[in-house]
Design a protein around this motif. Sequence first.
Motif, PDB file in Angstrom:
ATOM      1  N   ASP A   1      10.058  50.021 -43.251  1.00 47.03           N
ATOM      2  CA  ASP A   1       8.745  50.660 -43.288  1.00 47.03           C
ATOM      3  C   ASP A   1       8.094  50.423 -44.648  1.00 47.03           C
ATOM      4  O   ASP A   1       8.597  49.631 -45.460  1.00 47.03           O
ATOM      5  N   GLU A   2       7.015  51.119 -44.892  1.00 50.07           N
ATOM      6  CA  GLU A   2       6.226  50.875 -46.111  1.00 50.07           C
ATOM      7  C   GLU A   2       6.996  51.187 -47.393  1.00 50.07           C
ATOM      8  O   GLU A   2       6.736  50.598 -48.440  1.00 50.07           O
ATOM      9  N   ARG A   3       7.918  52.117 -47.297  1.00 46.69           N
ATOM     10  CA  ARG A   3       8.681  52.430 -48.506  1.00 46.69           C
ATOM     11  C   ARG A   3       9.579  51.258 -48.892  1.00 46.69           C
ATOM     12  O   ARG A   3       9.832  50.995 -50.069  1.00 46.69           O
ATOM     13  N   HIS A   4      10.070  50.552 -47.869  1.00 46.46           N
ATOM     14  CA  HIS A   4      10.863  49.357 -48.163  1.00 46.46           C
ATOM     15  C   HIS A   4       9.997  48.276 -48.796  1.00 46.46           C
ATOM     16  O   HIS A   4      10.428  47.572 -49.713  1.00 46.46           O
ATOM     17  N   VAL A   5       8.777  48.166 -48.296  1.00 46.66           N
ATOM     18  CA  VAL A   5       7.846  47.186 -48.873  1.00 46.66           C
ATOM     19  C   VAL A   5       7.628  47.492 -50.352  1.00 46.66           C
ATOM     20  O   VAL A   5       7.724  46.611 -51.211  1.00 46.66           O
ATOM     21  N   ALA A   6       7.367  48.768 -50.640  1.00 47.30           N
ATOM     22  CA  ALA A   6       7.088  49.173 -52.018  1.00 47.30           C
ATOM     23  C   ALA A   6       8.297  48.914 -52.922  1.00 47.30           C
ATOM     24  O   ALA A   6       8.166  48.398 -54.033  1.00 47.30           O
ATOM     25  N   ARG A   7       9.464  49.262 -52.397  1.00 47.80           N
ATOM     26  CA  ARG A   7      10.652  49.092 -53.227  1.00 47.80           C
ATOM     27  C   ARG A   7      10.960  47.624 -53.485  1.00 47.80           C
ATOM     28  O   ARG A   7      11.297  47.246 -54.605  1.00 47.80           O
ATOM     29  N   LEU A   8      10.822  46.832 -52.483  1.00 41.13           N
ATOM     30  CA  LEU A   8      11.078  45.403 -52.654  1.00 41.13           C
ATOM     31  C   LEU A   8      10.071  44.780 -53.618  1.00 41.13           C
ATOM     32  O   LEU A   8      10.430  43.959 -54.465  1.00 41.13           O
ATOM     33  N   ARG A   9       8.819  45.203 -53.506  1.00 44.08           N
ATOM     34  CA  ARG A   9       7.802  44.704 -54.440  1.00 44.08           C
ATOM     35  C   ARG A   9       8.142  45.097 -55.876  1.00 44.08           C
ATOM     36  O   ARG A   9       7.968  44.310 -56.806  1.00 44.08           O
ATOM     37  N   PHE A  10       8.618  46.306 -56.026  1.00 47.76           N
ATOM     38  CA  PHE A  10       9.047  46.787 -57.347  1.00 47.76           C
ATOM     39  C   PHE A  10      10.123  45.855 -57.916  1.00 47.76           C
ATOM     40  O   PHE A  10      10.055  45.404 -59.062  1.00 47.76           O
TER      41      PHE A  10
ATOM     42  N   LYS B   1      10.228  44.021 -39.046  1.00 54.67           N
ATOM     43  CA  LYS B   1      11.467  43.271 -38.990  1.00 54.67           C
ATOM     44  C   LYS B   1      11.664  42.571 -40.329  1.00 54.67           C
ATOM     45  O   LYS B   1      10.776  42.578 -41.183  1.00 54.67           O
ATOM     46  N   ARG B   2      12.804  41.974 -40.465  1.00 57.12           N
ATOM     47  CA  ARG B   2      13.124  41.371 -41.759  1.00 57.12           C
ATOM     48  C   ARG B   2      12.105  40.301 -42.141  1.00 57.12           C
ATOM     49  O   ARG B   2      11.654  40.244 -43.290  1.00 57.12           O
ATOM     50  N   ALA B   3      11.720  39.487 -41.164  1.00 61.62           N
ATOM     51  CA  ALA B   3      10.746  38.433 -41.456  1.00 61.62           C
ATOM     52  C   ALA B   3       9.396  39.025 -41.852  1.00 61.62           C
ATOM     53  O   ALA B   3       8.669  38.452 -42.668  1.00 61.62           O
ATOM     54  N   ASP B   4       9.052  40.190 -41.264  1.00 64.35           N
ATOM     55  CA  ASP B   4       7.797  40.852 -41.634  1.00 64.35           C
ATOM     56  C   ASP B   4       7.851  41.295 -43.089  1.00 64.35           C
ATOM     57  O   ASP B   4       6.901  41.101 -43.845  1.00 64.35           O
ATOM     58  N   LEU B   5       8.966  41.885 -43.449  1.00 62.28           N
ATOM     59  CA  LEU B   5       9.137  42.335 -44.835  1.00 62.28           C
ATOM     60  C   LEU B   5       9.055  41.147 -45.788  1.00 62.28           C
ATOM     61  O   LEU B   5       8.430  41.224 -46.848  1.00 62.28           O
ATOM     62  N   ALA B   6       9.684  40.067 -45.393  1.00 59.20           N
ATOM     63  CA  ALA B   6       9.652  38.855 -46.217  1.00 59.20           C
ATOM     64  C   ALA B   6       8.212  38.376 -46.404  1.00 59.20           C
ATOM     65  O   ALA B   6       7.792  38.073 -47.524  1.00 59.20           O
ATOM     66  N   ARG B   7       7.466  38.342 -45.303  1.00 58.43           N
ATOM     67  CA  ARG B   7       6.062  37.891 -45.369  1.00 58.43           C
ATOM     68  C   ARG B   7       5.227  38.823 -46.238  1.00 58.43           C
ATOM     69  O   ARG B   7       4.429  38.365 -47.060  1.00 58.43           O
ATOM     70  N   ARG B   8       5.436  40.104 -46.057  1.00 58.67           N
ATOM     71  CA  ARG B   8       4.622  41.084 -46.788  1.00 58.67           C
ATOM     72  C   ARG B   8       4.863  41.037 -48.296  1.00 58.67           C
ATOM     73  O   ARG B   8       4.006  41.414 -49.087  1.00 58.67           O
ATOM     74  N   THR B   9       6.051  40.643 -48.681  1.00 59.88           N
ATOM     75  CA  THR B   9       6.425  40.703 -50.095  1.00 59.88           C
ATOM     76  C   THR B   9       6.524  39.328 -50.760  1.00 59.88           C
ATOM     77  O   THR B   9       6.578  39.226 -51.996  1.00 59.88           O
ATOM     78  N   GLY B  10       6.596  38.298 -49.930  1.00 61.90           N
ATOM     79  CA  GLY B  10       6.811  36.963 -50.481  1.00 61.90           C
ATOM     80  C   GLY B  10       8.265  36.705 -50.820  1.00 61.90           C
ATOM     81  O   GLY B  10       8.610  35.690 -51.415  1.00 61.90           O
ATOM     82  N   CYS B  11       9.109  37.636 -50.427  1.00 62.66           N
ATOM     83  CA  CYS B  11      10.546  37.499 -50.714  1.00 62.66           C
ATOM     84  C   CYS B  11      11.214  36.564 -49.714  1.00 62.66           C
ATOM     85  O   CYS B  11      10.815  36.510 -48.542  1.00 62.66           O
ATOM     86  N   ASN B  12      12.199  35.848 -50.171  1.00 59.99           N
ATOM     87  CA  ASN B  12      12.995  35.011 -49.279  1.00 59.99           C
ATOM     88  C   ASN B  12      13.755  35.894 -48.287  1.00 59.99           C
ATOM     89  O   ASN B  12      14.217  36.977 -48.631  1.00 59.99           O
ATOM     90  N   LEU B  13      13.844  35.391 -47.071  1.00 58.74           N
ATOM     91  CA  LEU B  13      14.472  36.134 -45.977  1.00 58.74           C
ATOM     92  C   LEU B  13      15.909  36.547 -46.292  1.00 58.74           C
ATOM     93  O   LEU B  13      16.314  37.684 -46.050  1.00 58.74           O
ATOM     94  N   GLU B  14      16.645  35.649 -46.823  1.00 59.36           N
ATOM     95  CA  GLU B  14      18.069  35.904 -47.092  1.00 59.36           C
ATOM     96  C   GLU B  14      18.258  36.834 -48.292  1.00 59.36           C
ATOM     97  O   GLU B  14      19.235  37.569 -48.366  1.00 59.36           O
ATOM     98  N   THR B  15      17.308  36.759 -49.177  1.00 57.91           N
ATOM     99  CA  THR B  15      17.393  37.575 -50.385  1.00 57.91           C
ATOM    100  C   THR B  15      17.328  39.065 -50.036  1.00 57.91           C
ATOM    101  O   THR B  15      17.974  39.894 -50.682  1.00 57.91           O
ATOM    102  N   ILE B  16      16.573  39.374 -49.009  1.00 61.04           N
ATOM    103  CA  ILE B  16      16.474  40.765 -48.569  1.00 61.04           C
ATOM    104  C   ILE B  16      17.855  41.298 -48.180  1.00 61.04           C
ATOM    105  O   ILE B  16      18.262  42.386 -48.587  1.00 61.04           O
ATOM    106  N   ARG B  17      18.548  40.480 -47.422  1.00 61.36           N
ATOM    107  CA  ARG B  17      19.899  40.880 -47.006  1.00 61.36           C
ATOM    108  C   ARG B  17      20.826  40.985 -48.222  1.00 61.36           C
ATOM    109  O   ARG B  17      21.664  41.887 -48.315  1.00 61.36           O
TER     110      ARG B  17
END
Lengths: 137, 137
Positions: B49-58, B11-27
Amino acid sequence: MGDHVSGKGLKRADLARRTGCNLETIRYYEKIGIMPEPPRTASRYRVYDERHVARLRFILRGRELGFSLDELRELLRLVDRGTQTCAEVKTMTEQHLAEVRTKIADLKQIEKVLAATAAQCSGGEVPECPVLETLAS
Amino acid sequence: MGDHVSGKGLKRADLARRTGCNLETIRYYEKIGIMPEPPRTASRYRVYDERHVARLRFILRGRELGFSLDELRELLRLVDRGTQTCAEVKTMTEQHLAEVRTKIADLKQIEKVLAATAAQCSGGEVPECPVLETLAS
DNA sequence: GATAAGGTCTGTAGTAACTACAGACTCAAA
DNA sequence: TTTGAGTCTGTAGTTACTACAGACCTTATC
Protein backbone atom coordinates in the motif's frame (compact mmCIF):
# COMPACT_ATOMS: atom_id res chain seq x y z
CA MET A 1 64.38 -21.48 3.06
CA GLY A 2 63.91 -19.29 0.03
CA ASP A 3 65.80 -16.39 1.43
CA HIS A 4 69.18 -18.08 1.63
CA VAL A 5 68.98 -19.73 -1.79
CA SER A 6 70.22 -16.68 -3.66
CA GLY A 7 69.67 -13.94 -1.14
CA LYS A 8 66.48 -12.72 -2.79
CA GLY A 9 63.84 -15.40 -2.41
CA LEU A 10 60.86 -13.82 -0.69
CA LYS A 11 58.11 -15.63 1.12
CA ARG A 12 54.56 -14.42 0.99
CA ALA A 13 54.86 -12.53 4.25
CA ASP A 14 58.03 -10.86 2.95
CA LEU A 15 56.21 -9.70 -0.16
CA ALA A 16 53.36 -8.42 2.00
CA ARG A 17 55.79 -6.48 4.16
CA ARG A 18 57.68 -5.05 1.20
CA THR A 19 54.51 -3.79 -0.48
CA GLY A 20 52.16 -3.12 2.39
CA CYS A 21 49.73 -5.55 0.84
CA ASN A 22 47.55 -7.79 2.95
CA LEU A 23 48.81 -11.36 3.12
CA GLU A 24 45.62 -12.94 1.83
CA THR A 25 45.22 -10.41 -0.93
CA ILE A 26 48.42 -11.66 -2.54
CA ARG A 27 46.91 -15.11 -2.86
CA TYR A 28 43.71 -13.58 -4.15
CA TYR A 29 45.55 -11.65 -6.87
CA GLU A 30 47.25 -14.84 -7.94
CA LYS A 31 43.96 -16.71 -8.01
CA ILE A 32 42.31 -14.17 -10.29
CA GLY A 33 45.36 -14.14 -12.52
CA ILE A 34 46.53 -10.59 -12.03
CA MET A 35 49.68 -11.74 -10.23
CA PRO A 36 51.64 -14.59 -11.86
CA GLU A 37 51.99 -17.94 -10.13
CA PRO A 38 55.39 -17.83 -8.49
CA PRO A 39 57.79 -20.77 -8.33
CA ARG A 40 57.48 -22.98 -5.27
CA THR A 41 59.83 -24.70 -2.89
CA ALA A 42 59.73 -28.47 -2.58
CA SER A 43 57.12 -28.07 0.12
CA ARG A 44 55.00 -25.78 -2.06
CA TYR A 45 55.90 -22.51 -0.41
CA ARG A 46 55.67 -19.60 -2.83
CA VAL A 47 58.96 -17.89 -3.70
CA TYR A 48 58.85 -14.32 -4.94
CA ASP A 49 61.49 -12.02 -6.38
CA GLU A 50 61.87 -8.32 -7.17
CA ARG A 51 59.70 -8.52 -10.27
CA HIS A 52 56.83 -9.68 -8.10
CA VAL A 53 57.43 -6.77 -5.78
CA ALA A 54 57.34 -4.35 -8.71
CA ARG A 55 54.20 -5.86 -10.17
CA LEU A 56 52.33 -5.91 -6.90
CA ARG A 57 53.31 -2.30 -6.25
CA PHE A 58 52.01 -1.41 -9.68
CA ILE A 59 48.68 -3.04 -8.86
CA LEU A 60 48.40 -1.45 -5.43
CA ARG A 61 49.25 1.97 -6.80
CA GLY A 62 46.66 1.50 -9.52
CA ARG A 63 44.06 0.53 -6.94
CA GLU A 64 44.91 3.64 -4.94
CA LEU A 65 44.20 5.63 -8.09
CA GLY A 66 40.84 3.93 -8.36
CA PHE A 67 41.52 1.62 -11.30
CA SER A 68 39.49 -1.57 -11.14
CA LEU A 69 41.29 -4.89 -11.18
CA ASP A 70 39.96 -5.45 -14.69
CA GLU A 71 41.42 -2.15 -15.85
CA LEU A 72 44.73 -3.02 -14.22
CA ARG A 73 44.67 -6.43 -15.82
CA GLU A 74 44.35 -4.71 -19.19
CA LEU A 75 47.07 -2.20 -18.35
CA LEU A 76 49.38 -5.03 -17.30
CA ARG A 77 48.55 -6.95 -20.44
CA LEU A 78 49.78 -3.96 -22.45
CA VAL A 79 52.91 -3.80 -20.33
CA ASP A 80 53.56 -7.52 -20.65
CA ARG A 81 53.03 -7.42 -24.37
CA GLY A 82 56.02 -5.11 -24.39
CA THR A 83 54.75 -3.22 -27.41
CA GLN A 84 52.14 -1.04 -25.79
CA THR A 85 51.90 2.48 -26.97
CA CYS A 86 51.52 5.55 -24.88
CA ALA A 87 48.33 6.26 -26.84
CA GLU A 88 46.55 3.13 -25.62
CA VAL A 89 47.40 3.77 -22.01
CA LYS A 90 46.49 7.42 -22.28
CA THR A 91 43.05 6.51 -23.58
CA MET A 92 42.40 4.19 -20.65
CA THR A 93 43.64 6.78 -18.20
CA GLU A 94 41.43 9.48 -19.64
CA GLN A 95 38.43 7.20 -19.50
CA HIS A 96 39.13 6.46 -15.88
CA LEU A 97 39.72 10.13 -15.18
CA ALA A 98 36.30 10.91 -16.62
CA GLU A 99 34.72 8.35 -14.27
CA VAL A 100 36.53 9.85 -11.30
CA ARG A 101 35.26 13.30 -12.25
CA THR A 102 31.72 12.00 -12.53
CA LYS A 103 31.99 10.47 -9.08
CA ILE A 104 33.29 13.72 -7.65
CA ALA A 105 30.40 15.62 -9.20
CA ASP A 106 27.89 13.11 -7.79
CA LEU A 107 29.39 13.33 -4.33
CA LYS A 108 29.44 17.11 -4.43
CA GLN A 109 25.75 17.10 -5.20
CA ILE A 110 25.17 14.74 -2.27
CA GLU A 111 27.30 16.94 -0.05
CA LYS A 112 25.27 19.98 -1.04
CA VAL A 113 21.96 18.36 -0.14
CA LEU A 114 23.25 16.91 3.12
CA ALA A 115 24.89 20.12 4.24
CA ALA A 116 21.85 22.22 3.39
CA THR A 117 19.53 19.83 5.16
CA ALA A 118 21.62 19.41 8.27
CA ALA A 119 21.94 23.19 8.49
CA GLN A 120 18.19 23.44 8.80
CA CYS A 121 18.13 21.11 11.81
CA SER A 122 17.38 22.68 15.12
CA GLY A 123 19.34 19.92 16.75
CA GLY A 124 16.79 19.99 19.51
CA GLU A 125 14.72 17.34 21.20
CA VAL A 126 11.88 17.85 18.75
CA PRO A 127 10.37 15.20 16.50
CA GLU A 128 10.29 17.40 13.40
CA CYS A 129 13.41 16.86 11.35
CA PRO A 130 14.41 18.40 8.02
CA VAL A 131 16.58 15.42 7.19
CA LEU A 132 13.70 13.00 7.43
CA GLU A 133 11.55 15.33 5.39
CA THR A 134 14.21 15.47 2.71
CA LEU A 135 14.41 11.72 2.64
CA ALA A 136 10.65 11.39 2.45
CA SER A 137 10.25 13.89 -0.37
CA MET B 1 -6.14 -9.20 -7.84
CA GLY B 2 -4.85 -6.82 -5.26
CA ASP B 3 -5.62 -3.72 -7.21
CA HIS B 4 -9.39 -4.16 -7.34
CA VAL B 5 -9.80 -5.20 -3.71
CA SER B 6 -9.89 -1.65 -2.41
CA GLY B 7 -8.38 0.27 -5.28
CA LYS B 8 -4.98 0.50 -3.62
CA GLY B 9 -3.52 -2.99 -3.39
CA LEU B 10 -0.20 -2.92 -5.21
CA LYS B 11 1.69 -5.89 -6.55
CA ARG B 12 5.43 -6.01 -6.50
CA ALA B 13 5.74 -4.76 -10.06
CA ASP B 14 3.42 -1.85 -9.20
CA LEU B 15 5.61 -0.89 -6.29
CA ALA B 16 8.66 -1.13 -8.52
CA ARG B 17 7.04 1.14 -11.12
CA ARG B 18 5.87 3.65 -8.55
CA THR B 19 9.30 3.98 -6.97
CA GLY B 20 11.67 3.24 -9.82
CA CYS B 21 13.10 0.43 -7.72
CA ASN B 22 14.31 -2.78 -9.29
CA LEU B 23 11.86 -5.64 -8.87
CA GLU B 24 14.29 -7.97 -7.17
CA THR B 25 15.63 -5.29 -4.91
CA ILE B 26 12.24 -5.01 -3.25
CA ARG B 27 12.42 -8.64 -2.26
CA TYR B 28 16.00 -8.14 -1.12
CA TYR B 29 15.04 -5.21 1.13
CA GLU B 30 12.33 -7.35 2.67
CA LYS B 31 14.74 -10.21 3.21
CA ILE B 32 17.25 -8.05 5.06
CA GLY B 33 14.45 -6.55 7.12
CA ILE B 34 14.60 -2.95 5.96
CA MET B 35 11.21 -3.22 4.27
CA PRO B 36 8.42 -4.86 6.29
CA GLU B 37 6.85 -8.11 5.18
CA PRO B 38 3.67 -7.10 3.40
CA PRO B 39 0.39 -9.00 3.67
CA ARG B 40 -0.18 -11.69 1.08
CA THR B 41 -3.05 -12.86 -1.04
CA ALA B 42 -4.29 -16.44 -0.67
CA SER B 43 -1.77 -17.45 -3.31
CA ARG B 44 1.06 -15.71 -1.48
CA TYR B 45 1.33 -12.69 -3.74
CA ARG B 46 2.65 -9.68 -1.87
CA VAL B 47 0.21 -6.78 -1.46
CA TYR B 48 1.61 -3.31 -0.87
CA ASP B 49 0.00 0.00 0.00
CA GLU B 50 0.98 3.66 0.10
CA ARG B 51 2.99 3.28 3.27
CA HIS B 52 5.21 0.79 1.48
CA VAL B 53 5.62 3.26 -1.36
CA ALA B 54 6.65 5.98 1.08
CA ARG B 55 9.07 3.75 2.92
CA LEU B 56 10.71 2.45 -0.19
CA ARG B 57 11.07 5.99 -1.53
CA PHE B 58 12.70 6.96 1.75
CA ILE B 59 15.19 4.15 1.38
CA LEU B 60 15.93 4.86 -2.26
CA ARG B 61 16.43 8.55 -1.58
CA GLY B 62 18.72 7.71 1.29
CA ARG B 63 20.74 5.43 -0.97
CA GLU B 64 20.99 8.22 -3.52
CA LEU B 65 22.44 10.36 -0.76
CA GLY B 66 24.98 7.67 -0.04
CA PHE B 67 23.61 6.33 3.24
CA SER B 68 24.36 2.66 3.75
CA LEU B 69 21.50 0.26 4.32
CA ASP B 70 22.64 -0.07 7.93
CA GLU B 71 22.47 3.68 8.39
CA LEU B 72 19.03 3.75 6.81
CA ARG B 73 17.91 0.90 9.02
CA GLU B 74 18.91 3.00 12.00
CA LEU B 75 17.23 6.10 10.61
CA LEU B 76 14.04 4.12 9.99
CA ARG B 77 14.21 2.65 13.47
CA LEU B 78 14.18 6.18 14.85
CA VAL B 79 11.26 7.05 12.59
CA ASP B 80 9.33 3.93 13.56
CA ARG B 81 9.95 4.52 17.23
CA GLY B 82 7.99 7.71 16.68
CA THR B 83 9.95 9.55 19.33
CA GLN B 84 13.12 10.30 17.41
CA THR B 85 14.63 13.66 17.94
CA CYS B 86 16.05 15.98 15.39
CA ALA B 87 19.29 15.87 17.35
CA GLU B 88 19.81 12.14 16.80
CA VAL B 89 19.17 12.36 13.10
CA LYS B 90 21.34 15.42 12.74
CA THR B 91 24.26 13.60 14.33
CA MET B 92 23.95 10.71 11.89
CA THR B 93 23.66 13.08 8.97
CA GLU B 94 26.72 15.04 9.96
CA GLN B 95 28.72 11.88 10.39
CA HIS B 96 27.70 10.77 6.94
CA LEU B 97 28.45 14.20 5.54
CA ALA B 98 31.95 13.97 6.94
CA GLU B 99 32.45 10.65 5.17
CA VAL B 100 31.21 12.11 1.92
CA ARG B 101 33.65 15.00 2.24
CA THR B 102 36.51 12.60 2.89
CA LYS B 103 35.60 10.65 -0.22
CA ILE B 104 35.49 13.83 -2.28
CA ALA B 105 38.93 14.84 -1.01
CA ASP B 106 40.33 11.38 -1.84
CA LEU B 107 38.89 11.48 -5.33
CA LYS B 108 40.19 14.97 -5.94
CA GLN B 109 43.67 13.80 -5.08
CA ILE B 110 43.26 10.91 -7.48
CA GLU B 111 41.97 13.25 -10.14
CA LYS B 112 44.98 15.51 -9.70
CA VAL B 113 47.46 12.68 -10.17
CA LEU B 114 45.62 11.20 -13.13
CA ALA B 115 45.18 14.53 -14.89
CA ALA B 116 48.80 15.53 -14.37
CA THR B 117 50.04 12.17 -15.58
CA ALA B 118 47.81 11.98 -18.63
CA ALA B 119 48.85 15.51 -19.56
CA GLN B 120 52.45 14.33 -19.80
CA CYS B 121 51.53 11.66 -22.35
CA SER B 122 52.64 12.25 -25.86
CA GLY B 123 49.75 10.12 -27.01
CA GLY B 124 52.05 8.79 -29.67
CA GLU B 125 52.97 5.29 -30.79
CA VAL B 126 55.89 5.16 -28.41
CA PRO B 127 56.47 2.58 -25.69
CA GLU B 128 57.46 5.13 -23.04
CA CYS B 129 54.46 6.12 -20.98
CA PRO B 130 54.21 8.52 -18.04
CA VAL B 131 51.14 6.71 -16.71
CA LEU B 132 52.98 3.43 -16.42
CA GLU B 133 55.89 5.19 -14.80
CA THR B 134 53.56 6.76 -12.27
CA LEU B 135 52.06 3.41 -11.48
CA ALA B 136 55.45 1.79 -11.13
CA SER B 137 56.83 4.50 -8.84
C1' DG C 1 66.08 -35.75 19.06
C1' DA C 2 61.90 -33.69 20.85
C1' DT C 3 58.89 -30.16 21.11
C1' DA C 4 56.71 -25.77 20.75
C1' DA C 5 55.89 -21.59 18.26
C1' DG C 6 55.06 -19.58 14.27
C1' DG C 7 54.71 -19.48 9.11
C1' DT C 8 52.50 -21.41 5.06
C1' DC C 9 49.36 -24.37 2.59
C1' DT C 10 44.47 -25.26 0.81
C1' DG C 11 39.67 -24.41 0.37
C1' DT C 12 35.85 -21.98 1.84
C1' DA C 13 32.86 -18.40 3.88
C1' DG C 14 31.83 -13.79 4.92
C1' DT C 15 31.37 -8.60 3.67
C1' DA C 16 27.88 -4.65 0.82
C1' DA C 17 24.25 -4.02 -2.09
C1' DC C 18 22.34 -5.66 -5.22
C1' DT C 19 20.91 -8.36 -9.76
C1' DA C 20 19.53 -12.31 -12.29
C1' DC C 21 17.95 -16.70 -13.17
C1' DA C 22 15.49 -21.43 -12.98
C1' DG C 23 11.50 -23.91 -12.22
C1' DA C 24 7.01 -23.90 -10.24
C1' DC C 25 2.77 -21.71 -9.71
C1' DT C 26 -1.12 -18.31 -10.58
C1' DC C 27 -3.84 -15.00 -13.00
C1' DA C 28 -6.13 -12.49 -16.89
C1' DA C 29 -7.60 -12.33 -21.44
C1' DA C 30 -8.85 -14.24 -26.03
C1' DT D 1 -8.77 -23.69 -22.77
C1' DT D 2 -4.71 -22.18 -23.66
C1' DT D 3 -1.27 -18.89 -23.82
C1' DG D 4 1.33 -15.28 -22.09
C1' DA D 5 2.57 -12.56 -18.42
C1' DG D 6 3.30 -11.96 -13.64
C1' DT D 7 4.71 -13.91 -9.20
C1' DC D 8 6.70 -17.24 -6.04
C1' DT D 9 11.01 -19.47 -3.92
C1' DG D 10 15.77 -20.34 -3.44
C1' DT D 11 20.18 -19.72 -5.10
C1' DA D 12 24.22 -17.93 -7.65
C1' DG D 13 26.84 -14.23 -9.50
C1' DT D 14 29.04 -9.51 -9.10
C1' DT D 15 33.68 -6.49 -6.91
C1' DA D 16 37.55 -6.59 -4.14
C1' DC D 17 38.87 -8.23 -0.73
C1' DT D 18 39.45 -10.42 4.30
C1' DA D 19 39.42 -14.09 7.56
C1' DC D 20 39.39 -18.55 9.25
C1' DA D 21 40.00 -23.78 9.99
C1' DG D 22 42.79 -27.62 9.81
C1' DA D 23 46.82 -29.56 7.89
C1' DC D 24 51.52 -29.24 6.97
C1' DC D 25 56.33 -27.25 7.28
C1' DT D 26 60.27 -24.76 9.34
C1' DT D 27 62.95 -22.81 12.96
C1' DA D 28 64.56 -22.23 17.48
C1' DT D 29 65.31 -23.98 21.89
C1' DC D 30 66.32 -27.49 25.23
